[in-house]
Design a protein around this motif. Structure first.
Motif, PDB file in Angstrom:
ATOM      1  N   GLU A   1       0.836  -1.198   0.000  1.00  0.00           N
ATOM      2  CA  GLU A   1       0.000   0.000   0.000  1.00  0.00           C
ATOM      3  C   GLU A   1       0.871   1.248   0.000  1.00  0.00           C
ATOM      4  O   GLU A   1       1.992   1.250   0.508  1.00  0.00           O
ATOM      5  N   SER A   2       0.282   2.304  -0.517  1.00  0.00           N
ATOM      6  CA  SER A   2       0.852   3.638  -0.348  1.00  0.00           C
ATOM      7  C   SER A   2      -0.297   4.629  -0.245  1.00  0.00           C
ATOM      8  O   SER A   2      -1.414   4.354  -0.666  1.00  0.00           O
ATOM      9  N   GLY A   3       0.004   5.786   0.292  1.00  0.00           N
ATOM     10  CA  GLY A   3      -1.018   6.796   0.537  1.00  0.00           C
ATOM     11  C   GLY A   3      -1.365   6.812   2.013  1.00  0.00           C
ATOM     12  O   GLY A   3      -0.623   6.329   2.849  1.00  0.00           O
ATOM     13  N   GLY A   4      -2.503   7.338   2.326  1.00  0.00           N
ATOM     14  CA  GLY A   4      -2.896   7.489   3.716  1.00  0.00           C
ATOM     15  C   GLY A   4      -2.317   8.753   4.306  1.00  0.00           C
ATOM     16  O   GLY A   4      -1.698   9.565   3.625  1.00  0.00           O
ATOM     17  N   GLY A   5      -2.548   8.938   5.608  1.00  0.00           N
ATOM     18  CA  GLY A   5      -2.048  10.119   6.296  1.00  0.00           C
ATOM     19  C   GLY A   5      -3.114  10.756   7.151  1.00  0.00           C
ATOM     20  O   GLY A   5      -4.097  10.118   7.528  1.00  0.00           O
ATOM     21  N   LEU A   6      -2.899  12.043   7.431  1.00  0.00           N
ATOM     22  CA  LEU A   6      -3.806  12.808   8.287  1.00  0.00           C
ATOM     23  C   LEU A   6      -4.586  13.803   7.439  1.00  0.00           C
ATOM     24  O   LEU A   6      -4.005  14.513   6.603  1.00  0.00           O
ATOM     25  N   VAL A   7      -5.891  13.857   7.664  1.00  0.00           N
ATOM     26  CA  VAL A   7      -6.731  14.774   6.906  1.00  0.00           C
ATOM     27  C   VAL A   7      -7.834  15.288   7.816  1.00  0.00           C
ATOM     28  O   VAL A   7      -8.237  14.611   8.767  1.00  0.00           O
ATOM     29  N   GLN A   8      -8.316  16.483   7.546  1.00  0.00           N
ATOM     30  CA  GLN A   8      -9.422  17.049   8.317  1.00  0.00           C
ATOM     31  C   GLN A   8     -10.749  16.453   7.852  1.00  0.00           C
ATOM     32  O   GLN A   8     -10.873  16.004   6.704  1.00  0.00           O
TER      33      GLN A   8
ATOM     34  N   SER B   1     -10.123  14.614   1.602  1.00  0.00           N
ATOM     35  CA  SER B   1      -9.967  13.449   0.736  1.00  0.00           C
ATOM     36  C   SER B   1      -8.567  12.870   0.866  1.00  0.00           C
ATOM     37  O   SER B   1      -7.604  13.590   1.156  1.00  0.00           O
ATOM     38  N   LEU B   2      -8.491  11.580   0.648  1.00  0.00           N
ATOM     39  CA  LEU B   2      -7.214  10.882   0.580  1.00  0.00           C
ATOM     40  C   LEU B   2      -7.320   9.802  -0.484  1.00  0.00           C
ATOM     41  O   LEU B   2      -8.421   9.313  -0.780  1.00  0.00           O
ATOM     42  N   SER B   3      -6.160   9.406  -0.996  1.00  0.00           N
ATOM     43  CA  SER B   3      -6.117   8.351  -2.002  1.00  0.00           C
ATOM     44  C   SER B   3      -5.120   7.294  -1.574  1.00  0.00           C
ATOM     45  O   SER B   3      -4.025   7.615  -1.102  1.00  0.00           O
ATOM     46  N   LEU B   4      -5.517   6.035  -1.727  1.00  0.00           N
ATOM     47  CA  LEU B   4      -4.649   4.901  -1.438  1.00  0.00           C
ATOM     48  C   LEU B   4      -4.392   4.134  -2.729  1.00  0.00           C
ATOM     49  O   LEU B   4      -5.242   4.111  -3.633  1.00  0.00           O
ATOM     50  N   SER B   5      -3.241   3.500  -2.796  1.00  0.00           N
ATOM     51  CA  SER B   5      -2.972   2.604  -3.908  1.00  0.00           C
ATOM     52  C   SER B   5      -2.360   1.316  -3.381  1.00  0.00           C
ATOM     53  O   SER B   5      -1.742   1.303  -2.310  1.00  0.00           O
ATOM     54  N   CYS B   6      -2.539   0.249  -4.141  1.00  0.00           N
ATOM     55  CA  CYS B   6      -2.003  -1.063  -3.773  1.00  0.00           C
ATOM     56  C   CYS B   6      -1.335  -1.671  -4.995  1.00  0.00           C
ATOM     57  O   CYS B   6      -2.015  -1.980  -5.987  1.00  0.00           O
TER      58      CYS B   6
ATOM     59  N   PRO C   1     -14.377  11.328  10.990  1.00  0.00           N
ATOM     60  CA  PRO C   1     -13.541  10.674  12.008  1.00  0.00           C
ATOM     61  C   PRO C   1     -13.799   9.174  12.115  1.00  0.00           C
ATOM     62  O   PRO C   1     -12.894   8.413  12.501  1.00  0.00           O
ATOM     63  N   GLU C   2     -15.000   8.743  11.765  1.00  0.00           N
ATOM     64  CA  GLU C   2     -15.324   7.306  11.807  1.00  0.00           C
ATOM     65  C   GLU C   2     -14.568   6.505  10.742  1.00  0.00           C
ATOM     66  O   GLU C   2     -14.541   5.273  10.796  1.00  0.00           O
ATOM     67  N   ASP C   3     -13.951   7.185   9.793  1.00  0.00           N
ATOM     68  CA  ASP C   3     -13.145   6.500   8.774  1.00  0.00           C
ATOM     69  C   ASP C   3     -11.709   6.267   9.245  1.00  0.00           C
ATOM     70  O   ASP C   3     -10.922   5.635   8.540  1.00  0.00           O
ATOM     71  N   THR C   4     -11.375   6.774  10.402  1.00  0.00           N
ATOM     72  CA  THR C   4     -10.019   6.597  10.937  1.00  0.00           C
ATOM     73  C   THR C   4      -9.721   5.115  11.178  1.00  0.00           C
ATOM     74  O   THR C   4     -10.565   4.387  11.705  1.00  0.00           O
ATOM     75  N   GLY C   5      -8.513   4.703  10.810  1.00  0.00           N
ATOM     76  CA  GLY C   5      -8.103   3.326  11.041  1.00  0.00           C
ATOM     77  C   GLY C   5      -6.933   2.957  10.170  1.00  0.00           C
ATOM     78  O   GLY C   5      -6.389   3.785   9.436  1.00  0.00           O
ATOM     79  N   ILE C   6      -6.541   1.703  10.279  1.00  0.00           N
ATOM     80  CA  ILE C   6      -5.508   1.167   9.397  1.00  0.00           C
ATOM     81  C   ILE C   6      -6.208   0.533   8.202  1.00  0.00           C
ATOM     82  O   ILE C   6      -7.103  -0.301   8.374  1.00  0.00           O
ATOM     83  N   TYR C   7      -5.779   0.949   7.040  1.00  0.00           N
ATOM     84  CA  TYR C   7      -6.360   0.448   5.801  1.00  0.00           C
ATOM     85  C   TYR C   7      -5.414  -0.570   5.171  1.00  0.00           C
ATOM     86  O   TYR C   7      -4.216  -0.316   5.035  1.00  0.00           O
ATOM     87  N   TYR C   8      -5.980  -1.700   4.780  1.00  0.00           N
ATOM     88  CA  TYR C   8      -5.204  -2.798   4.217  1.00  0.00           C
ATOM     89  C   TYR C   8      -5.676  -3.086   2.803  1.00  0.00           C
ATOM     90  O   TYR C   8      -6.901  -3.159   2.549  1.00  0.00           O
ATOM     91  N   CYS C   9      -4.750  -3.270   1.876  1.00  0.00           N
ATOM     92  CA  CYS C   9      -5.186  -3.857   0.623  1.00  0.00           C
ATOM     93  C   CYS C   9      -5.283  -5.362   0.831  1.00  0.00           C
ATOM     94  O   CYS C   9      -4.569  -5.943   1.665  1.00  0.00           O
TER      95      CYS C   9
END
Length: 127
Positions: free
Chosen positions: A6-13, A17-22, A88-96
């Motif tokens: 994975e790449s992407g993620g981080g801190l956002v208000q 928006s954020l984008s992840l890639s796998c 805030p409910e979307d906060t967490g570790i995201y896994y591909c």
């Protein structure tokens, strides 16, 4: 050997928006379903979205429907998750995740059909 990076993620208000890639390797792209799962603090891991090469339509968990968009680039063996209007409910570790085709046939519900995981990337939604 399957590798999912994975790449992407981080801190956002909130509202951002954020984008992840796998980036994936080591398997036959056409034999599996692939997608994303996440784990919020203190909660079980949940599937977020998945798709297969033979279909163009991903499935999403209800809580992200209309806000998240999954896409793929078969030539690069890479899939993506565009996350909009984050809360805030979307906060967490995201896994591909790479799963059996049954994962998609179940509407991407549950994690029992997922066979391989990436290392995870942190997504934090906070003001």
């Amino acid at each position: 050997q399957v590798q999912l990076v994975e790449s992407g993620g981080g801190l956002v208000q909130p509202g951002g928006s954020l984008s992840l890639s796998c980036a994936a390797s080591g398997f036959n792209w056409d034999d599996y379903a692939y997608g994303w799962a996440r784990q919020a603090p203190g909660k079980e891991r949940e599937a977020v979205s998945c798709m297969r090469n033979r279909e163009s339509t991903p499935y999403y968990v209800a809580s992200v429907e209309g806000r998240f968009n999954m896409s793929k680039d078969p030539a690069k063996k890479t899939w993506y998750l565009q996350m909009n209007n984050l809360t805030p409910e979307d906060t967490g570790i995201y896994y591909c995740a790479l799963g059996f085709s049954t994962w998609y046939l179940r509407g991407c519900r549950g994690t029992q059909d997922i066979d391989d995981w990436g290392q995870g990337t942190q997504v934090t939604v906070s003001s």
